[in-house]
Design an enzyme around this catalytic site. Structure first.
Site, short mmCIF file in Angstrom:
data_model
loop_
_atom_site.label_atom_id
_atom_site.label_comp_id
_atom_site.label_asym_id
_atom_site.label_seq_id
_atom_site.Cartn_x
_atom_site.Cartn_y
_atom_site.Cartn_z
N LYS A 107 -77.91 31.20 8.73
CA LYS A 107 -78.80 32.36 8.60
C LYS A 107 -80.27 31.94 8.57
O LYS A 107 -81.16 32.77 8.77
CB LYS A 107 -78.44 33.18 7.36
CG LYS A 107 -77.10 33.91 7.50
CD LYS A 107 -76.82 34.85 6.34
CE LYS A 107 -75.52 35.60 6.55
NZ LYS A 107 -74.33 34.76 6.30
C1 LIG Z 1 -73.04 35.13 6.97
C2 LIG Z 1 -72.03 34.03 7.09
C3 LIG Z 1 -70.92 34.10 7.95
C4 LIG Z 1 -70.60 35.34 8.76
O1 LIG Z 1 -71.51 35.57 9.78
P1 LIG Z 1 -71.59 37.03 10.48
O2 LIG Z 1 -72.73 36.96 11.39
O3 LIG Z 1 -71.78 37.99 9.35
O4 LIG Z 1 -70.28 37.24 11.15
C5 LIG Z 1 -70.07 33.01 8.06
N1 LIG Z 1 -70.29 31.90 7.33
C6 LIG Z 1 -71.32 31.78 6.48
C7 LIG Z 1 -71.48 30.52 5.69
C8 LIG Z 1 -72.23 32.83 6.32
O5 LIG Z 1 -73.27 32.70 5.46
#
Ligand SMILES: *Cc1c(COP(=O)(O)O)cnc(C)c1O
Length: 433
Positions: A107
């Site tokens: 993210k």
């Molecule tokens: C947010 C997140 C996900 C999921 O990603 P999406 O884009 O919501 O499908 C998977 N793994 C981790 C560690 C995350 O922080």
């Protein structure tokens, strides 16, 4: 480029409007009007380009009409101040490590890009300060806070539930200072979210200060996630392993995988995608039945994927013109219990020496079960295993080395503003800012 809403009721928006609004007024998600394919020459030489060079080409296709080239290049290069290496786990399975950013999760890419793009829009218009409100149950707050840290013209307020986030998560957004304020709400996550929603709707508050969100559905957080799919392809191509590439994405809200699907529309030669789910199997069930039935999320050890109604499903539907058959042709699904996730982390560690986090474990397992002869798989390792220290150490019965970046956060001093869950109190506080 204009952006339309997946619900088709809201007016078209400029990039600037879409970024500031986040969600369209008809509650739909913004989609770019065009997804421009990249030329063959780009893919012919992609293995000789750096991550930043590749990302800039992709960014130019989305944002080039709206942001001057030198500015966009600077935003992309500044966002990607870290690598995303494809690391060999077995001969046919590679881990795309997306945890080398400031908060050790993927993210970071979207959050850093959005912060810099928003910063540019604000400076360009000579606007007053913009205030980002974000409610978090843990990881979103740290990615957004660190992404926006030090960006001029923006102040971030992170609202989190007191005593409900892990110490390491809390440290990642309460120790930063500068333009980041952590608000510790005496309540649960839903109370934090309710405070943010009420703030956005409050006329007096909006007259007093300019408010915006940094939600994961924001186009400026969502689209940059396409960058690393191209880079994964480039790295595998360099190894001569990209002819039948399968990309597997541990999925919750489905933003990450949808960005990969955009990449495919731009010509990225990916044979197929796998969406790996934990027990929250809504998308998996949709693939089997053609019926989308959201349900309350269940708690799992891969908790960032505990989503019962994935927001970006609307984008997937829109991209494939609502065709279940077309979606199934490009994406297959898997779903795993906590027990299976644990077993995968343990077994992979013992057999290969590679330590997975619980989310990446879903991705690795889907590939190890589902690759056809001739295919090579890359799964997105979405976070560093040390972010889930107790879970992972419990599984492997061994200590996990904590990266220096994470240790730095632990050394910082927590600073937060205590808050009740009453909107009147929160409003009073903001009016004083
Ligand atoms: C947010 C997140 C996900 C999921 O990603 P999406 O884009 O919501 O499908 C998977 N793994 C981790 C560690 C995350 O922080």
């Amino acid at each position: 480029m204009k952006y339309y809403s997946t619900n088709r009721q809201a007016p078209l928006a400029t990039l600037h409007e879409a970024v500031v609004k986040g969600l369209a007024s008809d509650k739909g998600l913004y989609m770019p009007e065009a997804i421009k394919p990249l030329p063959k020459e780009f893919f012919d030489e992609i293995e000789n380009l750096s991550f930043q060079e590749i990302a800039y080409r992709v960014a130019d296709a989305f944002f080039g009409e709206d942001v001057p080239a030198d500015v966009l290049k600077h935003i992309v290069y500044d966002t990607l101040s870290f690598d995303a290496p494809a690391v060999r786990v077995t001969d046919t399975i590679y881990s795309l490590e997306l945890f080398h950013g400031p908060t050790l999760a993927f993210k970071d890419v979207g959050a850093r890009f959005m912060a810099r793009l928003l910063g540019y829009f604000i400076r360009q218009e000579g606007q007053e300060q913009v205030n980002v409100l974000v409610a978090t149950s843990g990881d979103t707050g740290s990615a957004v806070a660190n992404g926006f840290l030090g960006v001029e013209g923006i102040h971030v307020y992170v609202l989190y539930p007191k005593g409900k986030v892990s110490e390491i998560q809390e440290k990642q957004f309460t120790t930063l200072g500068k333009n980041i304020t952590a608000i510790e709400v005496d309540g649960v996550f839903d109370d934090c979210q309710a405070l943010v929603k009420s703030a956005f709707m409050d006329k007096e508050l909006n007259a007093h200060m300019k408010l915006t969100s940094a939600n994961s559905i924001n186009v400026a957080r969502f689209l940059p996630q396409a960058f690393y799919y191209f880079y994964a392809y480039a790295q595998l191509k360099k190894l001569g392993k990209a002819d039948q590439l399968v990309i597997c994405v541990p999925s919750g809200n489905f933003g990450n995988i949808t960005a990969g699907l955009f990449g495919k529309y731009m010509g990225l030669p990916v044979k197929r995608f796998i969406a790996a789910n934990n027990r929250n199997d809504i998308f998996y069930n949709y693939l089997q039945t053609g019926i989308y039935s959201p349900k309350p999320s269940v708690a799992t050890i891969a908790n960032a994927m505990d989503v019962g109604d994935p927001s970006n499903f609307a984008r997937v539907l829109d991209l494939y013109k609502e065709s279940h058959a077309a979606i199934k042709a490009d994406i297959s699904g898997t779903t795993y219990t906590d027990e299976q996730i644990r077993k995968t982390v343990k077994q992979t560690y013992v057999e290969t020496g590679y330590l997975l986090d619980p989310h990446g474990a879903c991705g690795y397992r889907a590939l190890s079960e589902g690759l056809q002869p001739g295919e090579v798989g890359v799964f997105l390792e979405t976070a560093h295993p040390a972010k889930f220290l107790e879970t992972v150490e419990g599984i492997i019965g061994d200590k996990v080395e904590i990266p220096a970046k994470l240790q730095e956060f632990m050394k910082g001093t927590k600073q937060s503003v205590p808050m009740t869950k009453e909107f009147a109190d929160f409003k009073q506080y903001l009016l004083g800012q």
